[in-house]
Design an enzyme around this catalytic site. Structure first.
Site, PDB file in Angstrom:
ATOM      1  N   LYS A   1      -7.862 -22.433 -23.968  1.00 37.61           N
ATOM      2  CA  LYS A   1      -7.132 -23.973 -24.038  1.00 37.61           C
ATOM      3  C   LYS A   1      -6.262 -23.150 -25.526  1.00 37.61           C
ATOM      4  O   LYS A   1      -5.807 -22.865 -25.924  1.00 37.61           O
ATOM      5  CB  LYS A   1      -7.122 -25.562 -24.473  1.00 37.61           C
ATOM      6  CG  LYS A   1      -7.585 -26.247 -23.368  1.00 37.61           C
ATOM      7  CD  LYS A   1      -7.825 -27.672 -24.050  1.00 37.61           C
ATOM      8  CE  LYS A   1      -9.183 -28.082 -24.684  1.00 37.61           C
ATOM      9  NZ  LYS A   1     -10.719 -27.200 -23.994  1.00 37.61           N
TER      10      LYS A   1
ATOM     11  N   HIS B   1     -12.332 -24.904 -30.559  1.00 37.66           N
ATOM     12  CA  HIS B   1     -11.156 -24.139 -29.518  1.00 37.66           C
ATOM     13  C   HIS B   1     -11.724 -22.555 -30.216  1.00 37.66           C
ATOM     14  O   HIS B   1     -11.404 -22.433 -31.584  1.00 37.66           O
ATOM     15  CB  HIS B   1      -9.865 -24.613 -29.648  1.00 37.66           C
ATOM     16  CG  HIS B   1      -9.512 -25.881 -29.171  1.00 37.66           C
ATOM     17  ND1 HIS B   1      -8.299 -26.748 -28.790  1.00 37.66           N
ATOM     18  CD2 HIS B   1     -10.923 -26.478 -28.504  1.00 37.66           C
ATOM     19  CE1 HIS B   1      -8.648 -27.604 -28.574  1.00 37.66           C
ATOM     20  NE2 HIS B   1     -10.058 -27.967 -27.837  1.00 37.66           N
TER      21      HIS B   1
HETATM   22  P1  GDP Z   1     -11.184 -24.894 -25.204  1.00 35.91           P
HETATM   23  O1  GDP Z   1     -11.839 -25.032 -25.542  1.00 35.91           O
HETATM   24  O2  GDP Z   1     -10.871 -25.045 -24.537  1.00 35.91           O
HETATM   25  O3  GDP Z   1     -10.763 -24.035 -26.476  1.00 35.91           O
HETATM   26  O4  GDP Z   1     -12.049 -23.497 -24.671  1.00 35.91           O
HETATM   27  P2  GDP Z   1     -13.833 -23.331 -26.081  1.00 35.91           P
HETATM   28  O5  GDP Z   1     -13.420 -21.835 -26.696  1.00 35.91           O
HETATM   29  O6  GDP Z   1     -14.770 -24.181 -26.074  1.00 35.91           O
HETATM   30  O7  GDP Z   1     -14.210 -22.013 -24.360  1.00 35.91           O
HETATM   31  C1  GDP Z   1     -13.752 -20.729 -24.100  1.00 35.91           C
HETATM   32  C2  GDP Z   1     -14.082 -19.640 -24.103  1.00 35.91           C
HETATM   33  O8  GDP Z   1     -13.619 -18.983 -23.594  1.00 35.91           O
HETATM   34  C3  GDP Z   1     -14.050 -18.585 -25.490  1.00 35.91           C
HETATM   35  O9  GDP Z   1     -14.883 -18.637 -26.143  1.00 35.91           O
HETATM   36  C4  GDP Z   1     -12.669 -17.990 -25.757  1.00 35.91           C
HETATM   37  O10 GDP Z   1     -13.666 -17.082 -26.327  1.00 35.91           O
HETATM   38  C5  GDP Z   1     -13.317 -17.393 -23.788  1.00 35.91           C
HETATM   39  N1  GDP Z   1     -11.989 -16.781 -23.671  1.00 35.91           N
HETATM   40  C6  GDP Z   1     -10.788 -17.858 -23.290  1.00 35.91           C
HETATM   41  N2  GDP Z   1     -10.220 -17.054 -22.200  1.00 35.91           N
HETATM   42  C7  GDP Z   1     -10.791 -15.603 -21.945  1.00 35.91           C
HETATM   43  C8  GDP Z   1     -10.775 -15.240 -20.683  1.00 35.91           C
HETATM   44  O11 GDP Z   1      -9.672 -15.264 -20.302  1.00 35.91           O
HETATM   45  N3  GDP Z   1     -11.880 -14.545 -20.272  1.00 35.91           N
HETATM   46  C9  GDP Z   1     -12.960 -14.271 -21.413  1.00 35.91           C
HETATM   47  N4  GDP Z   1     -14.244 -13.598 -21.128  1.00 35.91           N
HETATM   48  N5  GDP Z   1     -12.699 -14.601 -22.104  1.00 35.91           N
HETATM   49  C10 GDP Z   1     -12.139 -15.855 -22.610  1.00 35.91           C
HETATM   50  P1  IMO Z   2     -12.858 -29.121 -26.138  1.00 28.54           P
HETATM   51  O1  IMO Z   2     -12.055 -29.231 -26.444  1.00 28.54           O
HETATM   52  C1  IMO Z   2     -16.738 -29.503 -23.121  1.00 28.54           C
HETATM   53  C2  IMO Z   2     -17.570 -33.578 -23.577  1.00 28.54           C
HETATM   54  C3  IMO Z   2     -19.232 -33.775 -23.846  1.00 28.54           C
HETATM   55  C4  IMO Z   2     -19.886 -35.231 -23.908  1.00 28.54           C
HETATM   56  C5  IMO Z   2     -18.570 -35.965 -23.366  1.00 28.54           C
HETATM   57  C6  IMO Z   2     -18.733 -37.224 -24.769  1.00 28.54           C
HETATM   58  O2  IMO Z   2     -13.763 -28.054 -26.715  1.00 28.54           O
HETATM   59  O3  IMO Z   2     -12.701 -28.155 -24.433  1.00 28.54           O
HETATM   60  P2  IMO Z   2     -18.005 -36.430 -27.124  1.00 28.54           P
HETATM   61  O4  IMO Z   2     -19.044 -36.082 -28.167  1.00 28.54           O
HETATM   62  O5  IMO Z   2     -16.986 -36.593 -26.960  1.00 28.54           O
HETATM   63  O6  IMO Z   2     -18.647 -38.414 -27.191  1.00 28.54           O
HETATM   64  O7  IMO Z   2     -19.171 -36.325 -25.874  1.00 28.54           O
HETATM   65  O8  IMO Z   2     -17.936 -35.030 -23.944  1.00 28.54           O
HETATM   66  N1  IMO Z   2     -17.338 -33.572 -25.193  1.00 28.54           N
HETATM   67  C7  IMO Z   2     -16.943 -31.968 -24.646  1.00 28.54           C
HETATM   68  N2  IMO Z   2     -16.946 -30.981 -23.153  1.00 28.54           N
HETATM   69  N3  IMO Z   2     -15.255 -29.340 -24.469  1.00 28.54           N
HETATM   70  C8  IMO Z   2     -15.320 -30.770 -25.560  1.00 28.54           C
HETATM   71  O9  IMO Z   2     -13.541 -30.595 -26.276  1.00 28.54           O
HETATM   72  C9  IMO Z   2     -15.825 -31.544 -25.844  1.00 28.54           C
HETATM   73  N4  IMO Z   2     -15.602 -32.126 -25.980  1.00 28.54           N
HETATM   74  C10 IMO Z   2     -16.314 -33.640 -26.044  1.00 28.54           C
HETATM   75  O10 IMO Z   2     -20.180 -32.938 -24.590  1.00 28.54           O
HETATM   76  O11 IMO Z   2     -20.537 -34.841 -22.216  1.00 28.54           O
HETATM   77 MG    MG Z   3     -14.628 -25.776 -26.223  1.00 26.50          MG
END
Ligand code: GDP
Ligand code: IMO
Ligand code: MG
Length: 422
Positions: free
Chosen positions: A16, A41
């Site tokens: 995201k 994020h």
């Molecule tokens: P969010 O919580 O939804 O914002 O996602 P996170 O940042 O926790 O995890 C997504 C991971 O995937 C991060 O390390 C991003 O840098 C990475 N990412 C997002 N889009 C892509 C993609 O298209 N390819 C690759 N290789 N990494 C991506």
């Molecule tokens: P983003 O925004 C992935 C998961 C935790 C656990 C459950 C409850 O980066 O996508 P909490 O601490 O919220 O009470 O935990 O939710 N969890 C996530 N998993 N991405 C997240 O956020 C999360 N935020 C909470 O791992 O299973």
């Molecule tokens: Mg995340």
């Protein structure tokens, strides 16, 4: 761009942050509306990596306003750290970040209770991030929480906090946990309150003034659809509404002011924490972990990985009203010969075309797979849809169709440039 709600269509970490960063270019304001610093994020700008927890990812673009809405639960100490970290990286926050005065506060006793409840649950634990999110939303629902407006009113805050610490120390004692010192917590929170005061305001009025002036707003979802407190795989969920409706209640912007919903999903599935994951697959997990990918942005835990689950994402389209899809991490599948997609579940002798609500039934579901031929070509340097391998295009179109929404973005790497508009 109009007012856009962006949600995660799976179990969180769909990418995201990256997609928000891309879409922020066309927006004026980015708003977080739920969750807390359980979120992580990740955004890459050039070689620089930023991980945002409470501050909207839109902060990394210049001349955009960012709002932490009323639906978010805020750990003020963590927010101050995040703001100072951004300042150090020369990211502008003063005058362009606004924090809702009615957002609830996360306290150390919430974190401690979160940890204690997990210990008590033993093997049935949720696998929370231990950020105190559940207990903080619990206090909000029980009408016993404190809000940012209290934190910035120092006299009132002192009395309120004293009472809360007294009450929660009794509970902590019953758990056999160490009680908290009012003095220590008060000092730390008072200091954080003083630093945050300039950011705290009536964000509902601010957003409506902006809407009146024609601003385009992007609502940044945290977590994902199946972590939603109502629509997720309860009790293995977080404590907020992560689905599109949460963007309205968590910001004070009504449903009829929203123009579109974008769902973000990975080309496969991941989940961090406990709870059923029908398409979980050890080989996919090993492959991705060996590439150094799929470790949690907040806790560093290795994420569980599996094949794409179209039964789940179809449900996500329904409950969020997803119009458009951004599919991320397409490059993660670049080396595979065969790619599987769950199109239904089998539970005993029954075929299920929808996710069951009973968690015990869901945990027994076996996926029924369709198979796709892998494209076996690196996609990370491709910038145009027409240059994508035909088999990759076919796979992405198929999972979008199974999900029931229009494919508009394919992401083939973490960087801004690795974004293909379909
Ligand atoms: P969010 O919580 O939804 O914002 O996602 P996170 O940042 O926790 O995890 C997504 C991971 O995937 C991060 O390390 C991003 O840098 C990475 N990412 C997002 N889009 C892509 C993609 O298209 N390819 C690759 N290789 N990494 C991506
Ligand atoms: P983003 O925004 C992935 C998961 C935790 C656990 C459950 C409850 O980066 O996508 P909490 O601490 O919220 O009470 O935990 O939710 N969890 C996530 N998993 N991405 C997240 O956020 C999360 N935020 C909470 O791992 O299973
Ligand atoms: Mg995340």
């Amino acid at each position: 761009m109009a007012n856009t709600i962006l949600v995660g269509a799976q179990w969180g970490d769909e990418g995201k942050g990256k997609i928000i960063d891309v879409l922020t270019e066309q927006a004026d304001i980015v708003v977080r509306t739920q969750g807390g610093n359980n979120a992580g994020h990740t955004v890459f700008i050039g070689e620089k990596k930023y991980v945002l927890h409470l501050v909207p990812s839109g902060i990394l673009r210049q001349n955009k306003l960012c709002v932490i809405g009323n639906g978010v639960v805020i750990d003020p100490i963590s927010l101050v750290e995040e703001i100072n970290g951004l300042r150090k990286l020369k990211v502008h926050v003063d005058g362009n970040l606004f924090v809702s005065e009615t957002a609830h506060i996360v306290f150390p006793y919430h974190r401690e209770l979160d940890a204690q409840r997990e210990i008590l649950k033993g093997k049935n634990k949720i696998g929370t991030t231990k950020r105190g999110i559940g207990p903080a939303y619990g206090d909000k629902a029980a009408r016993t929480g404190l809000r940012m407006i209290d934190l910035v009113n120092s006299e009132r805050f002192e009395l309120q906090l004293k009472a809360k610490i007294k009450e929660n120390n009794e509970i902590l004692k019953a758990f056999g946990a160490k009680p908290l010192s009012f003095k220590t917590v008060h000092q730390a929170y008072r200091a954080a309150g003083a630093q945050l005061k300039p950011f705290v305001c009536n964000t509902v009025l601010k957003l409506h003034e902006a809407i009146g002036a024609g601003a385009d707003i992007l609502f940044e979802g945290a977590q994902g659809t199946f972590l939603d407190i109502d629509h997720g795989t309860y009790p293995f969920v977080t404590s907020s509404n992560t689905t599109s409706g949460g963007a309205c209640t968590g910001s004070g912007v009504a449903p009829n002011r929203m123009d579109r919903v974008v769902g973000v999903m990975k080309a496969y599935t991941t989940r961090v924490g406990e709870g059923p994951l029908p398409t979980e697959n050890a080989e996919i997990a090993d492959m991705l972990h060996n590439m150094g990918r799929e470790f949690g942005a907040t806790t560093g835990r290795p994420r569980r990985c599996g094949w794409f689950d179209a039964v789940a994402t179809r449900h996500a389209t329904m409950v969020n009203g997803i119009d458009e899809l951004a599919i991320t991490n397409v490059d993660g599948l670049d080396t595979l010969d065969v790619i599987k997609v769950a199109i239904a579940y089998r539970c005993g002798s029954k075929r299920l075309d929808h996710m069951p609500n009973d968690i015990e039934v869901f945990s027994k579901c076996e996926p029924i797979y369709a198979e796709f031929e892998g494209w076996k070509t690196p996609t990370d340097k491709i910038r145009e849809w027409k240059k994508m391998p035909a088999k990759a295009k076919a796979y992405l179109k198929a999972i979008a169709e199974l999900t029931g929404a229009k494919l508009t973005i394919a992401s083939t790497g973490p960087a801004r440039e690795q974004t293909i508009f379909v």
